[in-house]
Design a protein around this motif. Structure first.
Motif, PDB file in Angstrom:
ATOM      1  N   SER A  51       0.831  -1.188   0.000  1.00 22.61           N
ATOM      2  CA  SER A  51       0.000   0.000   0.000  1.00 22.61           C
ATOM      3  C   SER A  51       0.872   1.246   0.000  1.00 22.61           C
ATOM      4  CB  SER A  51      -0.917   0.013   1.225  1.00 22.61           C
ATOM      5  OG  SER A  51      -0.158   0.220   2.417  1.00 22.61           O
ATOM      6  N   SER A  52       0.300   2.373  -0.409  1.00 19.38           N
ATOM      7  CA  SER A  52       1.058   3.622  -0.432  1.00 19.38           C
ATOM      8  C   SER A  52       1.438   4.066   0.979  1.00 19.38           C
ATOM      9  CB  SER A  52       0.247   4.717  -1.137  1.00 19.38           C
ATOM     10  OG  SER A  52      -1.025   4.880  -0.537  1.00 19.38           O
ATOM     11  N   LEU A  69       0.811   1.603  11.563  1.00 15.74           N
ATOM     12  CA  LEU A  69      -0.092   1.907  10.454  1.00 15.74           C
ATOM     13  C   LEU A  69      -1.375   2.572  10.953  1.00 15.74           C
ATOM     14  CD1 LEU A  69       0.204  -1.317   8.277  1.00 15.74           C
ATOM     15  CD2 LEU A  69       0.565   1.000   7.428  1.00 15.74           C
ATOM     16  N   ARG A  70      -1.948   2.012  11.993  1.00 14.61           N
ATOM     17  CA  ARG A  70      -3.223   2.530  12.507  1.00 14.61           C
ATOM     18  C   ARG A  70      -3.064   3.940  13.053  1.00 14.61           C
ATOM     19  NH1 ARG A  70      -8.256   0.147  13.718  1.00 14.61           N
ATOM     20  NH2 ARG A  70      -9.606   1.837  14.395  1.00 14.61           N
ATOM     21  N   LEU A  99     -11.093   7.467   2.950  1.00 17.64           N
ATOM     22  CA  LEU A  99      -9.822   6.876   2.556  1.00 17.64           C
ATOM     23  C   LEU A  99      -9.761   6.667   1.043  1.00 17.64           C
ATOM     24  CD1 LEU A  99      -9.250   4.234   5.385  1.00 17.64           C
ATOM     25  CD2 LEU A  99      -7.896   6.296   4.975  1.00 17.64           C
ATOM     26  N   ALA A 100     -10.865   6.228   0.453  1.00 17.08           N
ATOM     27  CA  ALA A 100     -10.901   6.033  -1.004  1.00 17.08           C
ATOM     28  C   ALA A 100     -10.677   7.355  -1.727  1.00 17.08           C
ATOM     29  CB  ALA A 100     -12.232   5.404  -1.415  1.00 17.08           C
ATOM     30  N   ASP A 101     -11.300   8.426  -1.238  1.00 18.59           N
ATOM     31  CA  ASP A 101     -11.119   9.733  -1.864  1.00 18.59           C
ATOM     32  C   ASP A 101      -9.693  10.243  -1.671  1.00 18.59           C
ATOM     33  OD1 ASP A 101     -13.760   9.793  -2.717  1.00 18.59           O
ATOM     34  OD2 ASP A 101     -14.470  10.816  -0.911  1.00 18.59           O
ATOM     35  N   ILE A 107      -2.922  10.811  -1.447  1.00 22.55           N
ATOM     36  CA  ILE A 107      -2.610  10.752  -0.018  1.00 22.55           C
ATOM     37  C   ILE A 107      -2.360   9.295   0.346  1.00 22.55           C
ATOM     38  CG2 ILE A 107      -3.374  11.361   2.301  1.00 22.55           C
ATOM     39  CD1 ILE A 107      -3.104  13.709   0.345  1.00 22.55           C
ATOM     40  N   PRO A 108      -1.294   8.965   1.062  1.00 25.15           N
ATOM     41  CA  PRO A 108      -1.016   7.561   1.370  1.00 25.15           C
ATOM     42  C   PRO A 108      -2.079   6.951   2.285  1.00 25.15           C
ATOM     43  CG  PRO A 108       0.507   9.004   2.552  1.00 25.15           C
ATOM     44  CD  PRO A 108      -0.242   9.870   1.592  1.00 25.15           C
TER      45      PRO A 108
END
Length: 313
Positions: A51-52, A69-70, A99-101, A107-108
């Motif tokens: 993931s980014s 990560l969290r 997050l999708a947007d 944006i990572p």
């Protein structure tokens, strides 16, 4: 060795001709009715699938764990909402939609872009790779592009469930735009994200408000809690996908020989290598037969910025 991280896993196939690539795609899609695949294309086969956000943290020198990560993901979401983002029609969108947007605008996030259409993934797998600018003598050479071996990845999703099935939990989450129809859970806007991160498998995120690019690419996202140390690493470094030892000879037989049986039930993925020579052949085929071009796959201002002919001299 080229694509070593993928070859070490054993679940790969190296076709020599464009028609062998297309045959392999068809075989993946028709071997066994109980298999469902997500597709992803990498222009450079030497990269793992991460993931980014994972890559961002590695670049910062962080030791990757779910806690790290969290924490960063929570901070990104909090600051995005503080900025005034994550609002649609006067209502807050849930964490997965935000997050999708954010992912769309670079944006990572922990979301991994995939598509349901292998031809779209193949377009990305056949893309040229940028070569950075270099200084030779007194003048710098501008960035150029060259074609090296790419990778078409079919990720098996045996855990796919749109609705809970007895003791098996839901693993497919469709984002929503309004809190009244968000799960009635104490987590509120984070309910679906938290449910997904509690799973021992990846989960699928499908946007209820897809932007034009996501629609054109028939895209969605995979995500999961970061793999435990005993299963972390390898080619699928950001997803909880166990990768048992594979046999490339068996994979080749399944994708090229007469169909005698379905894919192995433990099949985690199939990685199809696309050499530079085959890339060029497939690009023409994708454009003429499947209308896969930058214009159709990136029908927005950013796509015009990055691929438009206005840059040609």
């Amino acid at each position: 060795m080229i694509g070593q991280v993928w070859k070490d896993a054993g679940w790969y196939y190296e076709p020599e001709h464009a028609y062998e690539v297309m045959t392999a795609i068809a075989r993946v899609g028709t071997h066994g009715s109980n298999h469902r695949f997500a597709w992803r294309g990498l222009a450079n086969c030497n990269y793992s699938l991460t993931s980014s956000l994972h890559r961002q943290l590695v670049d910062e020198g962080e030791s990757i764990s779910e806690t790290v990560l969290r924490a960063r993901e929570d901070k990104i979401l909090e600051e995005a909402r503080r900025w005034g983002l994550g609002v649609d029609g006067g209502h807050l969108v849930d964490d997965l939609q935000l997050l999708a947007d954010l992912q769309h605008f670079g944006i990572p996030t922990r979301l991994v872009d995939v598509t349901s259409n292998p031809m779209t993934a193949l377009w990305f797998a056949t893309a040229p790779v940028p070569r950075p600018a270099r200084v030779t003598g007194d003048s710098p050479r501008p960035p150029t592009k060259y074609s090296n071996t790419g990778l078409l990845i079919a990720i098996n999703m045996p855990w796919y469930r749109e609705d809970p099935d007895g003791a098996k939990p839901q693993t497919v989450f469709k984002t929503v735009g309004r809190p009244p129809v968000t799960w009635n859970d104490f987590d509120g806007l984070s309910a679906k994200r938290n449910a997904g991160l509690r799973l021992p498998t990846p989960f699928l995120v499908s946007s209820s408000m897809p932007n034009p690019r996501l629609r054109a690419q028939e895209g969605y996202f995979l995500a999961s809690a970061h793999p435990q140390p005993e299963t972390a690493g390898g080619p699928m470094a950001s997803l909880q996908i166990p990768v048992p030892d594979g046999d490339s000879k068996e994979v080749r037989s399944l994708l090229t020989g007469d169909k005698k049986r379905g894919l192995p039930p433990t099949l985690p993925f199939v990685a199809i290598f696309i050499t530079a020579r085959v890339k060029k052949q497939l690009r023409t085929y994708l454009r003429r037969t499947y209308s896969r071009t930058a214009k159709t796959l990136f029908p927005d201002y950013a796509g015009f910025r990055d691929f438009g002919a206005w840059k040609d001299r």
